[in-house]
Scaffold this active site. Structure first.
Site, PDB file in Angstrom:
ATOM      1  N   ASP A   1       0.862  -1.193   0.000  1.00  0.00           N
ATOM      2  CA  ASP A   1       0.000   0.000   0.000  1.00  0.00           C
ATOM      3  C   ASP A   1       0.892   1.235   0.000  1.00  0.00           C
ATOM      4  OD1 ASP A   1      -3.284   0.245   0.875  1.00  0.00           O
ATOM      5  OD2 ASP A   1      -2.080   2.085   0.795  1.00  0.00           O
TER       6      ASP A   1
ATOM      7  N   ASN B   1      -5.739  -5.247  -6.345  1.00  0.00           N
ATOM      8  CA  ASN B   1      -6.869  -4.646  -5.620  1.00  0.00           C
ATOM      9  C   ASN B   1      -6.766  -3.125  -5.493  1.00  0.00           C
ATOM     10  OD1 ASN B   1      -9.040  -4.640  -3.298  1.00  0.00           O
ATOM     11  ND2 ASN B   1      -7.211  -3.702  -2.414  1.00  0.00           N
TER      12      ASN B   1
ATOM     13  N   ASP C   1       4.294   2.389  -5.262  1.00  0.00           N
ATOM     14  CA  ASP C   1       3.092   2.634  -6.062  1.00  0.00           C
ATOM     15  C   ASP C   1       3.024   1.573  -7.165  1.00  0.00           C
ATOM     16  OD1 ASP C   1       1.266   3.540  -7.931  1.00  0.00           O
ATOM     17  OD2 ASP C   1       1.973   5.613  -7.914  1.00  0.00           O
TER      18      ASP C   1
ATOM     19  N   LYS D   1     -12.433  -0.469 -15.140  1.00  0.00           N
ATOM     20  CA  LYS D   1     -12.940  -1.721 -14.574  1.00  0.00           C
ATOM     21  C   LYS D   1     -13.451  -2.672 -15.665  1.00  0.00           C
ATOM     22  CE  LYS D   1     -12.179  -1.137 -10.126  1.00  0.00           C
ATOM     23  NZ  LYS D   1     -11.053  -1.873  -9.521  1.00  0.00           N
TER      24      LYS D   1
ATOM     25  N   TYR E   1     -13.387   5.377 -14.197  1.00  0.00           N
ATOM     26  CA  TYR E   1     -13.391   4.167 -13.362  1.00  0.00           C
ATOM     27  C   TYR E   1     -14.097   3.004 -14.086  1.00  0.00           C
ATOM     28  CZ  TYR E   1     -14.343   1.489  -9.021  1.00  0.00           C
ATOM     29  OH  TYR E   1     -14.429   0.532  -8.044  1.00  0.00           O
TER      30      TYR E   1
ATOM     31  N   THR F   1     -16.262   0.811   2.667  1.00  0.00           N
ATOM     32  CA  THR F   1     -14.843   1.140   2.829  1.00  0.00           C
ATOM     33  C   THR F   1     -14.691   2.650   2.703  1.00  0.00           C
ATOM     34  OG1 THR F   1     -14.344   1.078   0.471  1.00  0.00           O
ATOM     35  CG2 THR F   1     -14.187  -1.025   1.648  1.00  0.00           C
TER      36      THR F   1
END
Ligand SMILES: NC(=O)c1ccc[n+]([C@@H]2O[C@H](COP(=O)([O-])OP(=O)(O)OC[C@H]3O[C@@H](n4cnc5c(N)ncnc54)[C@H](O)[C@@H]3O)[C@@H](O)[C@H]2O)c1
Length: 293
Positions: A37, A90, A63, A166, A162, A196
């Site tokens: 992360d 993820n 990254d 995706k 996005y 989240t």
């Protein structure tokens, strides 16, 4: 005995949210987990939680949307565990706007983290498995588990960056599944729903359920990912699942709906004459957004 004893896994974006729970679940099944992360404090906290529960983990804070970061996260797994067995792509961000309002930076950032991040890590993981196979190793079993979204499967307004990334990840899952199959690697994708940091504003009215099963807990996603990483799913490849609460939905991609054919080349008049035959009552291609929770 855990289902993943002896395996080494990478989970990108594992400092919080869905990735954190995936890292904890893979470690609980016996995997050595590289907790990646860009937020170093969150990655360190997940490593501490895994070690506190008796598991094995290493933090990695590059990254993964950069070529060098992706190469280094695969190298970190090889360094820690001798080889890479499981890659969970993820890591993700949102920069929402309608297409006519979105600026270049919003577009580039989301495409970079999701689409390039998934590709770059898969590229170096694929190289790793191919090199082992070419060196004569037999019985390789690798896993890539990608993270798509219903936004990409259905096309959510306000998320063109996005959704495009995706949908690309869902398509990439099929391509990678075909390309890496001969090396014993399976590639599948989940499209999760969970509470989240990423979804806290849209789910602000849905808090944890203290009395019963918390449908929106990101920990609900992790067992499906651990199972896809396990030996029992060796024959599952190129699939996309919507995963939410206590449900696993197997999705089905672009499908032939109807065909019309003419003699020679089409004319505009001939297309107009046959329009109802082709479309029936499906004149627009805007599917309902997802299905009920
Ligand atoms: N939460 C949902 O309902 C939902 C729905 C569909 C898809 N997803 C997908 O699930 C994944 C996880 O999302 P989440 O909801 O847990 O979000 P989150 O914001 O809680 O966690 C994402 C993590 O990724 C890390 N990250 C971001 N960019 C990174 C990079 N370049 N390299 C390394 N780490 C990076 C962040 O620091 C963060 O800790 C994302 O791919 C997201 O698009 C989530």
């Amino acid at each position: 005995m855990g289902a993943l004893d002896g395996k080494t896994a990478v989970v990108t974006g594992a400092g919080r949210g869905i990735g954190r729970e995936e890292a904890l679940a893979l470690a609980a099944e016996g995997a050595l987990v590289v907790v990646n992360d860009v937020d170093a404090a969150e990655a360190a906290a997940v490593v501490a939680a895994i070690e506190g529960a008796g598991g094995r983990a290493r933090a990695h804070t590059d990254d993964v949307a950069t070529w060098a970061g992706a190469e280094s996260v695969v190298a970190a797994a090889v360094d820690a565990g001798g080889q890479l067995d499981i890659l969970v792509n993820n890591a993700g961000i949102l920069r929402d706007a309608m297409s006519f309002s979105m600026d270049e930076a919003q577009w580039d950032a989301v495409i970079q983290v999701h689409l390039k991040g998934h590709f770059a890590c898969s590229h170096f993981a694929g190289m790793h498995w191919r090199e082992r196979a070419k060196a004569g190793e037999e019985g390789i079993t690798g896993r890539i588990i990608n993270t798509a979204s219903e936004s990409g499967l259905y096309g959510l307004a306000g998320q063109i960056n996005y959704a495009a990334a995706k949908a690309g990840i869902a398509s990439m899952t099929v391509v990678l599944g075909r390309e890496l199959k001969k090396y014993g690697v399976t590639v599948n994708a989940i499209a999760p729903r969970a509470r989240t940091r990423m979804t806290e504003t849209v789910l602000s009215g849905i808090g944890p359920n203290p009395d019963g099963f918390d449908e929106w807990d990101p920990a609900n996603i992790a067992p499906i990912v651990a199972w896809l990483a396990s030996p029992d799913s060796q024959d599952i490849n190129g699939q996309v699942f919507v995963v939410f609460a206590n449900r696993v939905h197997l999705m089905h991609g672009w499908d032939l709906h109807n065909t019309i054919e003419t003699d020679g080349r089409w004319t505009l008049d001939a297309l107009t004459a046959r329009k109802d035959e082709l479309f029936g009552d499906r004149k627009h291609g805007l599917p309902p957004m997802g299905f009920g929770s």
